[in-house]
Design a protein around this motif. Structure first.
Motif, mmCIF file in Angstrom:
data_model
loop_
_atom_site.group_PDB
_atom_site.id
_atom_site.type_symbol
_atom_site.label_atom_id
_atom_site.label_comp_id
_atom_site.label_asym_id
_atom_site.label_seq_id
_atom_site.Cartn_x
_atom_site.Cartn_y
_atom_site.Cartn_z
ATOM 1 N N UNK A 139 46.049 41.906 49.012
ATOM 2 C CA UNK A 139 47.102 40.906 49.647
ATOM 3 C C UNK A 139 48.347 41.202 49.379
ATOM 4 N N UNK A 140 48.627 42.210 48.359
ATOM 5 C CA UNK A 140 50.010 42.527 48.091
ATOM 6 C C UNK A 140 51.039 41.582 47.528
ATOM 7 N N UNK A 141 50.146 40.340 47.221
ATOM 8 C CA UNK A 141 50.769 39.191 46.695
ATOM 9 C C UNK A 141 49.960 38.592 45.609
ATOM 10 N N UNK A 142 50.302 37.663 44.933
ATOM 11 C CA UNK A 142 49.432 37.216 43.819
ATOM 12 C C UNK A 142 48.819 35.776 44.309
ATOM 13 N N UNK A 143 49.088 35.459 45.326
ATOM 14 C CA UNK A 143 48.775 34.075 45.736
ATOM 15 C C UNK A 143 47.208 33.744 45.557
ATOM 16 N N UNK A 144 46.046 34.547 46.002
ATOM 17 C CA UNK A 144 44.800 34.428 45.888
ATOM 18 C C UNK A 144 44.326 34.186 44.560
ATOM 19 N N UNK A 145 44.762 35.285 43.496
ATOM 20 C CA UNK A 145 44.343 35.061 42.209
ATOM 21 C C UNK A 145 44.648 33.684 41.649
ATOM 22 N N UNK A 146 46.159 33.293 41.786
ATOM 23 C CA UNK A 146 46.473 32.161 41.010
ATOM 24 C C UNK A 146 45.819 31.016 41.836
ATOM 25 N N UNK A 148 42.700 30.603 43.022
ATOM 26 C CA UNK A 148 41.432 30.286 42.472
ATOM 27 C C UNK A 148 41.461 30.217 41.174
ATOM 28 N N UNK A 149 42.431 30.574 40.485
ATOM 29 C CA UNK A 149 42.468 30.398 38.761
ATOM 30 C C UNK A 149 42.806 28.983 38.797
ATOM 31 N N UNK A 201 48.302 20.174 34.260
ATOM 32 C CA UNK A 201 48.724 20.859 32.768
ATOM 33 C C UNK A 201 48.133 22.142 32.728
ATOM 34 N N UNK A 202 46.497 22.107 32.704
ATOM 35 C CA UNK A 202 45.834 23.265 32.319
ATOM 36 C C UNK A 202 45.961 24.196 33.480
ATOM 37 N N UNK A 203 46.060 23.737 34.836
ATOM 38 C CA UNK A 203 46.143 24.684 35.665
ATOM 39 C C UNK A 203 47.509 25.535 35.727
ATOM 40 N N UNK A 204 48.718 24.659 35.313
ATOM 41 C CA UNK A 204 49.955 25.329 35.412
ATOM 42 C C UNK A 204 49.973 26.484 34.259
ATOM 43 N N UNK A 209 49.893 32.661 33.082
ATOM 44 C CA UNK A 209 48.792 33.470 32.682
ATOM 45 C C UNK A 209 48.546 34.385 33.714
ATOM 46 N N UNK A 210 48.072 33.935 34.769
ATOM 47 C CA UNK A 210 47.443 34.875 35.773
ATOM 48 C C UNK A 210 48.820 35.702 36.559
#
Ligand SMILES: Nc1ncnc2c1ncn2[C@@H]1O[C@H](COP(=O)(O)OP(=O)(O)O)[C@@H](O)[C@H]1O
Ligand SMILES: [Mg+2]
Lengths: 269, 211
Positions: A139-146, A148-149, A201-204, A209-210
């Motif tokens: 993707x070249x960006x971090x969007x999908x990781x974050x 899904x996380x 809160x947990x998601x943030x 971290x991700x």
């Protein structure tokens, strides 16, 4: 008990309407596999028509093909490794034969994968590394990781919150003849809001971290890369500056969510 | 509007809770149902109001509810069932919002019922700021706001201390004197039933039958 009616004319008799139902807890049973199949079908449809970008999310058939190729490769690998007759033949042919020995290969594939993961040195690092790094390359960006996380903690928290809403309040809503949407908007959603916000809160925190993990692995810029660079150059001042920036970022998130909680949950003591 | 219960029986899985209940609730009368804990009083009340369906028999509504009644069968619950995130006004408003009243008319109805239940000054308080007795009065105000034909009360005073219970009992009697509502009042306290009820129905131990 006399059957006299106070009013002169014969009164209409009807059964009291049923107002319960809808919000009962019942086992989903057959629904979940159908939802799953429907979801996969929608995914395939989206990929074929192109409104889901193939770069971000390859279609299920592509994923399956990739899986089959990986299995073939592992079968070939196995065949050359131990020179077994049936498997060597498989190595000479390609995918047509592979189909036949697909299932024995699948086992092998899983076994190899498992031995790789179960090596305690590899386990946590490789999983995170591959996940994050591959997504970044794609993707070249971090969007999908974050995405899904953070998606699942929020969903699970919301689910738990809705599940915990006082049944008596829902019953009260039904007894006053509120519509389904009114009950959801005015009773279930506000009742689940505390859980939803703590899910946020947990998601943030997971998002931070991700984000940093992703930057440490693949990026030239960003706080993660900055800290990593500072660490390898033993520039402790920069290292601590980077960590401080991270802390401030975390505090900002916490502050925003804290304010939201204070505002939306002010009805709690 | 009268209610008639025809030969009602109900069971949860194996557990027979109610058996062959026949009961009439006539207009402007308060019927008290007494019985030991767990004999199926709450279940019976849920069946009467249509929150659950009886397995055998039916609950009939004889005659039309009075004109202007927004929710003919209205409950008052033992645990008050107020939304903690809404003010007193908001809680009363909840019962009215799904009906076609203008916001002006709604405000008028809310002020009216709060005045009748002595809550006029507490309109903007949250439930957690109120005592138990006040909370139950909010619930009564909410029930009155939809002009019920029959009020179904499930041990409305059981969660309160004896003094508050006494006061609220007086309030209910005054209310009946002024407005003459119809009610089905469930309690395990015989003294309450004797004081309030025109007719007392005793439910035996499970399976509950009328006596
Ligand atoms: N939804 C339910 N599912 C299964 N059992 C129930 C349910 N509701 C009530 N019961 C059972 O029915 C019996 C009567 O309950 P209830 O009507 O609440 O009694 P009461 O209000 O007279 O104390 C109890 O034994 C209770 O366990
Ligand atoms: Mg009960």
């Amino acid at each position: 008990m006399a059957e006299d009616q106070s009013s002169g004319q014969a009164d209409e008799i009807k059964t009291v309407p049923y107002r319960g139902g809808s919000f009962e807890i019942r086992p989903l049973g057959i629904i979940s596999p159908f939802v799953f199949i429907g979801l996969i079908a929608f995914w395939e449809f989206g990929s074929r028509t192109g409104f889901i970008s193939g770069l971000v999310l390859p279609s299920p058939t592509e994923v399956f093909t990739a899986f089959r190729h990986a299995v073939c490769a592992s079968v070939r690998f196995a065949a050359t490794a131990d020179h077994r007759l049936g498997l060597r033949q498989c190595a000479r042919d390609n995918c047509r034969t592979c189909n036949r020995s697909f299932f024995c290969g699948a086992g092998r594939f899983v076994a190899i994968g498992f031995s790789h993961i179960s090596n305690p040195e590899n386990r946590p690092v490789t999983i995170v590394y591959y996940l994050v790094w591959h997504w970044r390359r794609i993707e070249g960006r971090n969007n999908p990781v974050i995405l899904f996380g953070t998606f699942f903690p929020t969903v699970i928290a919301t689910y738990g919150g809705v599940d915990n809403v006082d049944r008596n309040l829902i019953r009260m809503g039904q007894s006053f003849g509120l519509s389904w949407s009114s009950i959801v908007r005015k009773i279930i959603f506000p009742g689940a809001l505390p859980a939803i916000l703590s899910g946020c809160r947990i998601s943030a925190s997971i998002a931070i971290i991700l984000l940093v993990a992703a930057e440490m692995i693949g990026a030239e810029f960003g706080i993660g890369a900055y800290i990593l660079l500072a660490g390898s150059l033993f520039a402790t001042d920069q290292l601590i500056a980077g960590v401080a920036v991270l802390s401030v970022l975390g505090l900002c998130f916490a502050w925003v969510i804290g304010r939201a909680e204070k505002y939306f949950l002010r009805w709690r003591a | 509007m009268d209610l008639r219960l025809n030969n009602i029986s109900h069971a949860y899985e194996e557990l027979q809770v109610l058996k062959n209940i026949d009961l009439d609730i006539r207009q402007s009368e308060i019927v008290c149902i007494v019985g030991p804990s767990g004999c199926g009083k709450s279940t019976l009340l849920r069946l009467i109001g249509g929150l659950e369906q009886p397995q055998v028999g039916e609950v009939q509504q004889i005659g039309e509810p009075p004109p202007g009644s927004l929710n003919p069968l209205t409950y008052i619950f033992q645990d008050f069932a107020l939304l903690p995130w809404r003010t007193v006004k908001g809680n009363v408003s909840l019962a009215l919002e799904d009906h076609d009243l203008g916001s002006k008319e709604r405000g008028r109805v809310i002020d009216d019922v709060l005045r009748r239940t002595g809550l006029a000054e507490f309109g903007d308080a949250l439930p957690r700021q109120l005592s138990g007795g006040m909370k139950q009065r909010v619930a009564i105000a909410r029930a009155l706001s939809v002009r019920p034909a029959v009020m179904l009360m499930d041990e409305p005073l059981s969660a309160l201390d004896s003094q508050t219970r006494e006061l609220l009992m007086g309030d209910l009697i005054d209310l009946w004197m002024n407005e003459g509502f119809t009610a089905c009042y469930v309690t395990h306290n015989l003294a309450e039933a004797v004081r309030l009820g025109h007719r007392i129905v005793v439910l035996s131990r499970r399976p509950g039958t009328c006596r």
